[in-house]
Design an enzyme around this catalytic site. Structure first.
Site, PDB file in Angstrom:
ATOM      1  N   LYS A 163       0.856  -1.200   0.000  1.00  0.00           N
ATOM      2  CA  LYS A 163       0.000   0.000   0.000  1.00  0.00           C
ATOM      3  C   LYS A 163       0.891   1.248   0.000  1.00  0.00           C
ATOM      4  O   LYS A 163       0.672   2.176  -0.776  1.00  0.00           O
ATOM      5  CB  LYS A 163      -0.880  -0.003   1.239  1.00  0.00           C
ATOM      6  CG  LYS A 163      -1.481   1.350   1.603  1.00  0.00           C
ATOM      7  CD  LYS A 163      -2.317   1.314   2.858  1.00  0.00           C
ATOM      8  CE  LYS A 163      -1.583   1.532   4.134  1.00  0.00           C
ATOM      9  NZ  LYS A 163      -1.265   2.913   4.488  1.00  0.00           N
ATOM     10  N   ASN A 164       1.928   1.243   0.830  1.00  0.00           N
ATOM     11  CA  ASN A 164       2.734   2.464   0.997  1.00  0.00           C
ATOM     12  C   ASN A 164       3.762   2.684  -0.105  1.00  0.00           C
ATOM     13  O   ASN A 164       4.403   3.733  -0.136  1.00  0.00           O
ATOM     14  CB  ASN A 164       3.401   2.463   2.379  1.00  0.00           C
ATOM     15  CG  ASN A 164       2.375   2.694   3.483  1.00  0.00           C
ATOM     16  OD1 ASN A 164       1.206   2.999   3.199  1.00  0.00           O
ATOM     17  ND2 ASN A 164       2.777   2.518   4.724  1.00  0.00           N
ATOM     18  N   CYS A 217      -4.222  12.704  13.064  1.00  0.00           N
ATOM     19  CA  CYS A 217      -4.962  11.441  13.058  1.00  0.00           C
ATOM     20  C   CYS A 217      -4.717  10.808  14.428  1.00  0.00           C
ATOM     21  O   CYS A 217      -4.048  11.378  15.282  1.00  0.00           O
ATOM     22  CB  CYS A 217      -4.503  10.546  11.924  1.00  0.00           C
ATOM     23  SG  CYS A 217      -2.912   9.811  12.234  1.00  0.00           S
ATOM     24  N   ARG A 231       0.814  14.755  13.027  1.00  0.00           N
ATOM     25  CA  ARG A 231       1.176  14.491  11.632  1.00  0.00           C
ATOM     26  C   ARG A 231       1.330  15.795  10.807  1.00  0.00           C
ATOM     27  O   ARG A 231       0.666  15.993   9.813  1.00  0.00           O
ATOM     28  CB  ARG A 231       0.161  13.582  10.949  1.00  0.00           C
ATOM     29  CG  ARG A 231      -0.252  12.336  11.683  1.00  0.00           C
ATOM     30  CD  ARG A 231       0.767  11.216  11.711  1.00  0.00           C
ATOM     31  NE  ARG A 231       1.135  10.650  10.447  1.00  0.00           N
ATOM     32  CZ  ARG A 231       0.519   9.610   9.870  1.00  0.00           C
ATOM     33  NH1 ARG A 231      -0.540   9.100  10.416  1.00  0.00           N
ATOM     34  NH2 ARG A 231       0.939   9.131   8.720  1.00  0.00           N
ATOM     35  N   SER A 233      11.649  12.072   7.129  1.00  0.00           N
ATOM     36  CA  SER A 233      10.214  11.959   6.864  1.00  0.00           C
ATOM     37  C   SER A 233       9.976  11.224   5.556  1.00  0.00           C
ATOM     38  O   SER A 233      10.473  11.639   4.501  1.00  0.00           O
ATOM     39  CB  SER A 233       9.583  13.363   6.768  1.00  0.00           C
ATOM     40  OG  SER A 233       8.356  13.302   6.054  1.00  0.00           O
ATOM     41  N   VAL A 234       9.194  10.145   5.622  1.00  0.00           N
ATOM     42  CA  VAL A 234       8.869   9.365   4.419  1.00  0.00           C
ATOM     43  C   VAL A 234       8.109  10.250   3.420  1.00  0.00           C
ATOM     44  O   VAL A 234       8.529  10.419   2.273  1.00  0.00           O
ATOM     45  CB  VAL A 234       8.038   8.125   4.791  1.00  0.00           C
ATOM     46  CG1 VAL A 234       7.475   7.426   3.560  1.00  0.00           C
ATOM     47  CG2 VAL A 234       8.866   7.155   5.629  1.00  0.00           C
ATOM     48  N   ASP A 269       5.399   0.789  11.940  1.00  0.00           N
ATOM     49  CA  ASP A 269       4.161   0.146  11.468  1.00  0.00           C
ATOM     50  C   ASP A 269       4.045  -1.304  11.915  1.00  0.00           C
ATOM     51  O   ASP A 269       3.026  -1.947  11.666  1.00  0.00           O
ATOM     52  CB  ASP A 269       4.072   0.215   9.938  1.00  0.00           C
ATOM     53  CG  ASP A 269       3.815   1.636   9.467  1.00  0.00           C
ATOM     54  OD1 ASP A 269       3.917   1.886   8.249  1.00  0.00           O
ATOM     55  OD2 ASP A 269       3.547   2.493  10.322  1.00  0.00           O
ATOM     56  N   ILE A 311       8.893   7.259  16.655  1.00  0.00           N
ATOM     57  CA  ILE A 311       8.478   7.974  15.446  1.00  0.00           C
ATOM     58  C   ILE A 311       7.246   8.839  15.665  1.00  0.00           C
ATOM     59  O   ILE A 311       7.220  10.013  15.285  1.00  0.00           O
ATOM     60  CB  ILE A 311       8.219   6.968  14.289  1.00  0.00           C
ATOM     61  CG1 ILE A 311       9.420   6.057  14.073  1.00  0.00           C
ATOM     62  CG2 ILE A 311       7.808   7.699  13.015  1.00  0.00           C
ATOM     63  CD1 ILE A 311      10.647   6.717  13.489  1.00  0.00           C
ATOM     64  N   ARG A 330      -8.519  -0.227   5.290  1.00  0.00           N
ATOM     65  CA  ARG A 330      -7.691   0.749   4.574  1.00  0.00           C
ATOM     66  C   ARG A 330      -6.413   0.106   4.068  1.00  0.00           C
ATOM     67  O   ARG A 330      -5.840   0.559   3.089  1.00  0.00           O
ATOM     68  CB  ARG A 330      -7.313   1.906   5.513  1.00  0.00           C
ATOM     69  CG  ARG A 330      -8.467   2.766   5.919  1.00  0.00           C
ATOM     70  CD  ARG A 330      -7.983   3.988   6.658  1.00  0.00           C
ATOM     71  NE  ARG A 330      -6.860   4.624   5.963  1.00  0.00           N
ATOM     72  CZ  ARG A 330      -6.179   5.645   6.469  1.00  0.00           C
ATOM     73  NH1 ARG A 330      -6.476   6.114   7.652  1.00  0.00           N
ATOM     74  NH2 ARG A 330      -5.185   6.200   5.797  1.00  0.00           N
TER      75      ARG A 330
HETATM   76  C1  EPZ Z   1       4.534   7.154   6.254  1.00  0.00           C
HETATM   77  O1  EPZ Z   1       3.771   8.173   6.855  1.00  0.00           O
HETATM   78  C2  EPZ Z   1       3.624   5.929   6.213  1.00  0.00           C
HETATM   79  N1  EPZ Z   1       2.440   6.200   5.401  1.00  0.00           N
HETATM   80  C3  EPZ Z   1       3.199   5.547   7.627  1.00  0.00           C
HETATM   81  O2  EPZ Z   1       2.415   4.353   7.539  1.00  0.00           O
HETATM   82  C4  EPZ Z   1       4.458   5.256   8.439  1.00  0.00           C
HETATM   83  O3  EPZ Z   1       4.095   4.960   9.777  1.00  0.00           O
HETATM   84  C5  EPZ Z   1       5.393   6.483   8.415  1.00  0.00           C
HETATM   85  O4  EPZ Z   1       5.694   6.840   7.045  1.00  0.00           O
HETATM   86  C6  EPZ Z   1       6.698   6.231   9.139  1.00  0.00           C
HETATM   87  O5  EPZ Z   1       7.355   5.148   8.558  1.00  0.00           O
HETATM   88  C7  EPZ Z   1       2.524   6.088   4.056  1.00  0.00           C
HETATM   89  O6  EPZ Z   1       3.575   5.791   3.508  1.00  0.00           O
HETATM   90  C8  EPZ Z   1       1.277   6.359   3.279  1.00  0.00           C
HETATM   91  P1  EPZ Z   1       6.698  10.534   8.227  1.00  0.00           P
HETATM   92  P2  EPZ Z   1       4.344   9.703   6.849  1.00  0.00           P
HETATM   93  O7  EPZ Z   1       6.566  11.793   7.436  1.00  0.00           O
HETATM   94  O8  EPZ Z   1       5.038   9.968   5.583  1.00  0.00           O
HETATM   95  C9  EPZ Z   1       6.881  13.813  11.646  1.00  0.00           C
HETATM   96  C10 EPZ Z   1       0.559   2.986   7.872  1.00  0.00           C
HETATM   97  O9  EPZ Z   1       0.193   2.427   8.910  1.00  0.00           O
HETATM   98  N2  EPZ Z   1       6.742  14.789  10.539  1.00  0.00           N
HETATM   99  O10 EPZ Z   1       7.898   9.665   8.008  1.00  0.00           O
HETATM  100  O11 EPZ Z   1       3.230  10.583   7.253  1.00  0.00           O
HETATM  101  C11 EPZ Z   1       5.626  12.975  11.808  1.00  0.00           C
HETATM  102  O12 EPZ Z   1       4.683  13.653  12.621  1.00  0.00           O
HETATM  103  C12 EPZ Z   1       1.042   4.418   7.931  1.00  0.00           C
HETATM  104  O13 EPZ Z   1       0.617   2.442   6.741  1.00  0.00           O
HETATM  105  C13 EPZ Z   1       6.877  16.150  10.826  1.00  0.00           C
HETATM  106  O14 EPZ Z   1       7.086  16.538  11.972  1.00  0.00           O
HETATM  107  O15 EPZ Z   1       5.406   9.629   8.038  1.00  0.00           O
HETATM  108  C14 EPZ Z   1       6.157  11.726  12.468  1.00  0.00           C
HETATM  109  O16 EPZ Z   1       6.300  11.956  13.854  1.00  0.00           O
HETATM  110  C15 EPZ Z   1       0.829   5.046   9.296  1.00  0.00           C
HETATM  111  N3  EPZ Z   1       6.755  17.057   9.811  1.00  0.00           N
HETATM  112  C16 EPZ Z   1       7.548  11.567  11.839  1.00  0.00           C
HETATM  113  O17 EPZ Z   1       7.887  12.857  11.305  1.00  0.00           O
HETATM  114  C17 EPZ Z   1       6.529  16.656   8.518  1.00  0.00           C
HETATM  115  O18 EPZ Z   1       6.449  17.535   7.634  1.00  0.00           O
HETATM  116  C18 EPZ Z   1       7.586  10.548  10.701  1.00  0.00           C
HETATM  117  O19 EPZ Z   1       6.573  10.896   9.777  1.00  0.00           O
HETATM  118  C19 EPZ Z   1       6.398  15.277   8.248  1.00  0.00           C
HETATM  119  C20 EPZ Z   1       6.512  14.356   9.266  1.00  0.00           C
END
Ligand code: EPZ
Length: 420
Positions: free
Chosen positions: A22-23, A118, A123, A165-166, A307, A329, A399
Site C-alpha cells: 500500500k505504501n 490522526c 502528523r 520523513s517518508v 508500522d 516515530i 484501509r
Molecule cells: C509514512 O507516513 C507511512 N504512510 C506511515 O504508515 C508510516 O508509519 C510512516 O511513514 C513512518 O514510517 C505512508 O507511507 C502512506 P513521516 P508519513 O513523514 O510519511 C513527523 C501505515 O500504517 N513529521 O515519516 O506521514 C511525523 O509527525 C502508515 O501504513 C513532521 O514533523 O510519516 C512523524 O512523527 C501510518 N513534519 C515523523 O515525522 C513533517 O512535515 C515521521 O513521519 C512530516 C513528518
C-alpha cells in the site's frame, strides 16, 4: 456498521500470498500526475486507501481503471481538470498530500488540503512545505489548504531535511524530477517504498541517483514516459501474518515476500523466539517454540518499523518475561494498549515507552480499533485469546489489509465479518 468476531485459541497452519505494498502504491499513483502517457501498475492491493487515491486522481482529471481481480491499475493521460486535493478526500487518507509535489512540478500550482492530525499524532507537513519553499515555491495556508505556486518554475537546490520523513522525501523527489538542473536532497528516508518510487520514476525516464546512504541527486528531465510497472510486496502485511503464526503457535508460509526488505523485521521476530526458514521463490515459513521477551525501539528504515510496533506488542503480551517497546516515530502510537489491557494484557506506559509483562493467556473481549496497525494488533490478540473477541470500527483495517479475513480463514482462523 461492521464487526469482526474471532474465536481465539486456534493454531494457524497454512500459507498466505502477500499483496502489493500500500505504501509503495500510494506515492507511485501520485507520481502518475507527472506523466502524460499510459501507465500500467501491477500488484496493487485492493484496499480502501488505494480506492481513495484513485478517486483523488480522478477528481484532478486522470482517467483510471482498477481491475481488482488482476490487482492492476491503468492510468490514461487526460486533460487535467483542477489542480487540487479536497479536504473531503485528504482527511480520510493523509497520503493525499503526496499530490502536492507532482502538481507543482508539472503545473506550477497546487491547492492541497492540510491532512490534519490522526489517531497516532498531529502528523504535520511542515517539512514538505519548507522544502518546496526552498525550491522557490510560493506557499501560503488558506482556510486549511496549502496553496502552492511556482510561476517561474521550481529551482534546483541543495536541501538537507532536519528530520527524516517518508512523505516529505517522496513529495520532494517527485517535485524535483522535472526541475531543470541538479537538485541535491540530504537526510532522506530510505524505506523500501521510497526506493520503489525512485525505481518507478527512473524506469519512466527520471534521473535520480544516490550519492550516499541518505543523499540523492536528481537531474531534472523534460518529460517522463508511461511504463508498465509492478510494485513491491507489502513488508508490513507480511510481518503482520508472521506474528499471526507466532502468537497462535502455528506455522505459516508467506509467499511473494521480499526477503531483503524484511531483514529488520525478521531480526526482531527471531529475538522474540521465531524460527524463520526461507523457501524457494520468495517464500518464508514462520513458527516458534516459546515467545521470548524483547527490548526494541522503532526507528526509520533500516531500523524496526513503527508500522510493526502494535503487532509486536500483541505478541510480547504472551512472552515469558518483561519486554520494552519505545515508540520513537509518532507521539501517540499506543492507542492499542488500552484495548489490549481490556483483554488482560499487563502493559505500563511511561512517556514513549511500553513495558509489557508477559502473561499466560489473553481473554477475548469487545474492543475498538483506532488506527490501521492498532486494529490489526487486536485481531492478532483475538486469534490467540481464550474465548470470543469482537472488534469494532474495522474500517481502519480495510484501509490497508487486502482480504484479511479470507487470508486468516485459509489458515484455520475462526473469524467472521458481521454487519450489525
Ligand atoms: C509514512 O507516513 C507511512 N504512510 C506511515 O504508515 C508510516 O508509519 C510512516 O511513514 C513512518 O514510517 C505512508 O507511507 C502512506 P513521516 P508519513 O513523514 O510519511 C513527523 C501505515 O500504517 N513529521 O515519516 O506521514 C511525523 O509527525 C502508515 O501504513 C513532521 O514533523 O510519516 C512523524 O512523527 C501510518 N513534519 C515523523 O515525522 C513533517 O512535515 C515521521 O513521519 C512530516 C513528518
Amino acid at each position: 456498521m461492521k464487526q469482526l468476531i474471532i474465536q481465539g485459541g486456534k493454531k494457524l497452519y497454512g500459507s498466505i500470498a502477500i499483496s502489493g505494498s500500500k505504501n509503495a502504491s500510494l506515492p507511485i499513483l501520485a507520481a502518475s500526475l507527472l506523466i502524460d502517457e499510459i501507465i500500467i501498475l501491477r500488484n496493487i492491493p485492493n484496499v480502501k486507501d488505494i480506492l481513495t487515491m484513485k478517486t483523488l486522481l480522478e477528481s484532478i482529471g486522470k482517467k483510471i481503471e482498477f481491475n481488482i481481480l488482476k490487482n492492476e491499475i491503468k492510468i490514461y493521460p487526460t486533460k487535467i481538470k483542477k489542480l487540487e486535493a479536497l479536504y473531503s478526500l485528504v482527511k480520510t487518507m493523509r497520503a493525499g498530500v503526496l499530490v502536492l509535489g507532482p502538481l507543482i512540478a508539472k503545473y506550477d500550482f497546487a491547492r492541497v488540503s492540510l491532512p490534519g492530525g490522526c489517531a497516532i499524532g498531529s502528523r504535520p507537513v511542515d517539512l514538505h512545505i519548507e522544502a518546496l519553499k526552498k525550491m522557490g515555491a510560493k506557499i501560503k495556508i488558506e482556510k486549511g489548504y496549502i496553496v502552492a505556486e511556482a510561476p517561474k518554475k521550481l529551482n534546483p537546490v541543495k536541501i538537507k531535511f532536519s528530520s527524516i520523513s517518508v512523505g516529505a522525501t517522496e513529495n520532494l523527489i517527485m517535485a524535483a524530477t522535472l526541475c531543470k538542473g541538479k537538485t541535491i536532497i540530504q537526510n532522506i528516508a530510505i524505506e523500501p517504498e521510497i526506493l520503489d518510487l525512485i525505481n518507478f520514476l527512473n524506469c519512466s525516464g527520471a534521473k535520480i541517483s544516490f550519492v550516499s546512504k541518505r543523499s540523492i541527486v536528481i537531474e531534472g528531465v523534460d518529460k517522463l514516459r508511461g511504463i508498465n510497472y509492478s510494485v513491491i510486496p507489502d513488508r508490513i502485511e507480511a510481518g503482520t501474518y508472521a506474528v499471526a503464526a507466532l502468537i497462535t503457535n502455528g506455522k505459516i508460509t508467506l509467499n511473494k515476500i521480499n526477503r531483503e526488505m524484511m531483514s529488520n523485521i525478521f531480526q526482531i521476530l527471531k529475538k522474540a523466539g521465531a524460527k524463520i526458514v526461507f523457501g524457494k521463490n520468495n517464500s518464508v515459513t514462520i513458527s516458534r517454540k516459546i515467545i521470548k521477551p524483547t527490548k526494541i525501539k522503532t526507528m526509520p528504515y533500516p531500523g524496526f518499523p513503527t508500522d510493526m510496533q502494535a503487532q509486536l506488542m500483541s505478541l510480547l503480551c504472551l512472552s515469558k518475561g518483561s519486554s520494552l517497546i519505545k515508540e520513537e516515530i509518532f507521539e501517540n502510537r499506543f492507542l492499542h494498549v488500552s484495548e489490549l489491557k481490556r483483554m488482560g494484557a499487563n502493559i505500563k506506559i511511561s512517556n514513549q515507552s511500553a513495558n509489557i509483562i508477559g502473561i499466560e493467556n489473553l481473554n477475548g473481549a469487545e474492543v475498538m480499533a483506532t488506527d490501521l496497525r492498532a486494529s490489526v494488533s487486536l485481531v492478532l490478540a483475538g486469534l490467540a485469546a481464550k474465548g470470543t473477541t469482537i472488534i469494532n470500527r474495522i474500517y481502519h483495517l480495510e484501509r490497508g489489509y487486502e482480504n484479511l479475513v479470507s487470508k486468516l480463514k485459509q489458515c484455520g482462523a475462526k473469524i467472521v465479518l458481521k454487519n450489525v
